[in-house]
Design an enzyme around this catalytic site. Structure first.
Site, short mmCIF file in Angstrom:
data_model
loop_
_atom_site.label_atom_id
_atom_site.label_comp_id
_atom_site.label_asym_id
_atom_site.label_seq_id
_atom_site.Cartn_x
_atom_site.Cartn_y
_atom_site.Cartn_z
CE1 TYR A 56 2.33 4.94 7.98
CE2 TYR A 56 3.31 5.86 9.97
CZ TYR A 56 2.49 6.00 8.87
OH TYR A 56 1.84 7.18 8.63
CG ASN A 90 -1.95 -1.09 1.16
OD1 ASN A 90 -2.81 -1.10 0.28
ND2 ASN A 90 -1.84 -2.06 2.07
CE LYS A 147 3.08 7.08 5.13
NZ LYS A 147 2.20 7.50 4.04
CB SER A 174 4.48 9.43 8.84
OG SER A 174 4.33 9.20 10.22
N1 LIG Z 1 -3.69 10.84 10.52
C1 LIG Z 1 -2.47 11.22 10.87
O1 LIG Z 1 -2.28 11.83 11.94
C2 LIG Z 1 -1.29 10.94 9.98
C3 LIG Z 1 -1.43 10.42 8.71
N2 LIG Z 1 -0.31 10.24 7.92
C4 LIG Z 1 -0.42 9.71 6.57
O2 LIG Z 1 -1.49 10.37 5.88
C5 LIG Z 1 -2.15 9.49 5.02
C6 LIG Z 1 -3.64 9.45 5.34
O3 LIG Z 1 -3.78 9.03 6.67
P1 LIG Z 1 -5.22 8.93 7.36
O4 LIG Z 1 -6.16 9.80 6.62
O5 LIG Z 1 -4.98 9.13 8.80
O6 LIG Z 1 -5.55 7.41 7.11
P2 LIG Z 1 -7.00 6.75 6.87
O7 LIG Z 1 -6.83 5.30 7.04
O8 LIG Z 1 -8.02 7.49 7.65
O9 LIG Z 1 -7.26 7.05 5.33
C7 LIG Z 1 -6.55 6.39 4.31
C8 LIG Z 1 -7.48 6.29 3.12
O10 LIG Z 1 -6.74 5.68 2.07
C9 LIG Z 1 -7.50 4.63 1.51
N3 LIG Z 1 -6.57 3.60 1.08
C10 LIG Z 1 -5.73 2.87 1.84
N4 LIG Z 1 -5.02 2.02 1.08
C11 LIG Z 1 -5.43 2.23 -0.20
C12 LIG Z 1 -5.06 1.66 -1.44
N5 LIG Z 1 -4.14 0.68 -1.53
N6 LIG Z 1 -5.65 2.12 -2.57
C13 LIG Z 1 -6.59 3.10 -2.50
N7 LIG Z 1 -6.99 3.67 -1.34
C14 LIG Z 1 -6.40 3.24 -0.20
C15 LIG Z 1 -8.41 4.14 2.61
O11 LIG Z 1 -9.57 3.55 2.08
C16 LIG Z 1 -8.68 5.41 3.41
O12 LIG Z 1 -9.87 6.06 2.97
C17 LIG Z 1 -1.49 8.12 5.20
O13 LIG Z 1 -0.56 7.93 4.15
C18 LIG Z 1 -0.79 8.24 6.53
O14 LIG Z 1 0.35 7.40 6.59
C19 LIG Z 1 0.94 10.56 8.35
C20 LIG Z 1 1.14 11.03 9.61
C21 LIG Z 1 0.05 11.28 10.52
O1 LIG Z 2 1.91 8.49 10.99
C1 LIG Z 2 1.08 8.52 11.88
O2 LIG Z 2 1.35 9.19 13.02
C2 LIG Z 2 0.31 9.60 13.93
C3 LIG Z 2 0.97 9.96 15.26
O3 LIG Z 2 1.70 8.86 15.74
P1 LIG Z 2 1.49 8.28 17.22
O4 LIG Z 2 2.52 7.19 17.31
O5 LIG Z 2 1.78 9.41 18.16
O6 LIG Z 2 0.07 7.82 17.32
C4 LIG Z 2 -0.72 8.48 14.07
O7 LIG Z 2 -1.77 8.90 14.92
C5 LIG Z 2 -1.24 8.12 12.69
O8 LIG Z 2 -2.20 7.07 12.76
C6 LIG Z 2 -0.10 7.66 11.82
O9 LIG Z 2 -0.56 7.47 10.50
#
Ligand SMILES: NC(=O)C1=CN([C@@H]2O[C@H](COP(=O)(O)OP(=O)(O)OC[C@H]3O[C@@H](n4cnc5c(N)ncnc54)[C@H](O)[C@@H]3O)[C@@H](O)[C@H]2O)C=CC1
Ligand SMILES: O=C1O[C@H](COP(=O)(O)O)[C@@H](O)[C@H](O)[C@H]1O
Length: 300
Positions: free
Chosen positions: A152, A90, A156, A115
């Site tokens: 993970y 992914n 990234k 990330s």
């Molecule tokens: N939420 C956070 O605090 C953080 C998020 N990120 C990065 O930001 C991005 C988004 O994270 P979130 O929105 O929190 O995750 P999430 O899980 O809420 O959203 C990810 C979306 O991507 C879609 N998805 C996953 N794999 C897929 C694939 N192979 N093909 C098509 N769609 C796919 C899922 O259906 C989902 O809607 C990720 O890459 C994550 O690693 C990085 C650091 C922190």
């Molecule tokens: O990359 C990500 O980081 C956030 C923050 O990390 P945490 O170890 O403090 O939880 C995480 O919430 C998120 O799911 C992840 O995609």
């Protein structure tokens, strides 16, 4: 930059924060492997602009990037405990497919959701927990080498390297945003690390807006709010992108309550209301953890 903008992972937490903030400002193409309910789609996005596809599907991705001016690439496995087979597919393979398709299609700008976990290894026993406190002056600024603390994070770091390659080989502008911890309406509760790397929803939308509007070559920036507690510098995001965050976890108690009537995310304010019409569409303030992958065990 020519529109439309392709947003992968549009149905997730970060995608929704972006669409709620700037959903009315661009012509979007939304891609997610899960169909998006109408409540997650800004007004004006037609069925033809909604792609239900996996990012490892090269043909579908090529179709989705055709004629777009910019890509915000979020889709992937966001779990810090994600196993290798999942991040390989992914996050690494998927990102390579999206970046290659974008570069070959002549996309001008590409923002990649990296990330904090790409550099989690800098949080050594000697440095923590002081690192998470406002009086500590240790800073990572984006010029340091990746130092992942889990697979993970490795995935990234790989995405950042792919971005470097596609910038150098194709001239595509690439910005890798090392996102901190996105939560809505208040910083992560009773969690020092999370409060040091909080990214509010409105700052998230503003930051990715800057990724679409600014001129840059290849950049690695930190995606956090203007937190007093921090060990990530936001100077590069300010300089290269014009990022000007509105929020600071210090404006909230450790338990997550606003300290005053100041301009907190909870009160609305500087970036105004979100782009979606009705509050009924809004998810609960604490969005559920990963909708498509089992939750990280310590996030439960
Ligand atoms: N939420 C956070 O605090 C953080 C998020 N990120 C990065 O930001 C991005 C988004 O994270 P979130 O929105 O929190 O995750 P999430 O899980 O809420 O959203 C990810 C979306 O991507 C879609 N998805 C996953 N794999 C897929 C694939 N192979 N093909 C098509 N769609 C796919 C899922 O259906 C989902 O809607 C990720 O890459 C994550 O690693 C990085 C650091 C922190
Ligand atoms: O990359 C990500 O980081 C956030 C923050 O990390 P945490 O170890 O403090 O939880 C995480 O919430 C998120 O799911 C992840 O995609």
């Amino acid at each position: 930059m020519d529109e439309p903008v392709l947003l992968t992972g549009a149905g997730g937490r970060v995608g929704q924060a972006i669409l709620r903030g700037i959903g009315g400002d661009y012509q979007w193409r939304l891609l997610d492997r899960e169909p998006l309910p109408a409540a997650k789609v800004p007004a004006g996005v037609t069925d033809a602009d909604r792609y239900v596809a996996d990012i490892t599907d090269e043909r579908a991705v090529r179709e989705a990037v055709a004629d777009v001016g910019a890509v915000i690439h979020l889709a992937g496995d966001p779990r810090k405990t994600a196993p290798w087979d999942s991040v390989l597919r992914n996050n690494i393979d998927g990102t390579q497919v999206v970046m290659r398709a974008a570069a070959e299609a002549g996309v001008e700008k590409f923002a990649f959701a990296s990330s904090n976990h790409a550099v989690g290894g800098y949080e050594t026993e000697e440095r923590t927990p002081d690192l998470y406190r406002p009086d500590d002056d240790y800073r990572l600024d984006g010029s340091e080498l990746p130092r992942p603390g889990n697979l993970y994070g490795v995935s990234k770091a790989a995405g950042e390297s792919l971005g470097r390659f596609y910038h150098d080989e194709f001239g595509m502008s690439v910005v890798c945003v090392r996102i901190g911890n996105l939560t809505r309406d208040h910083p992560p509760r009773e969690y020092e690390r999370g409060q040091a790397m909080w990214l509010s929803h409105r700052d998230c939308a503003h930051l990715f807006d800057r990724c679409l509007r600014a001129d840059y070559g290849y950049e690695v920036v930190y995606g956090i709010s203007d937190n007093d507690r921090r060990y990530y510098s936001i100077e590069r995001a300010r300089e290269a992108l014009g990022y000007d965050p509105a929020d600071n976890s210090a404006d909230y108690t450790f338990e997550g309550k606003p300290k005053s009537d100041r301009d907190t995310e909870t009160n609305g304010g500087r970036y105004g209301e979100d782009s979606f019409a009705s509050d009924a569409d809004r998810p609960a303030p604490e969005s559920p953890a990963e909708p498509n992958f089992p939750a990280d065990p310590d996030d439960a």
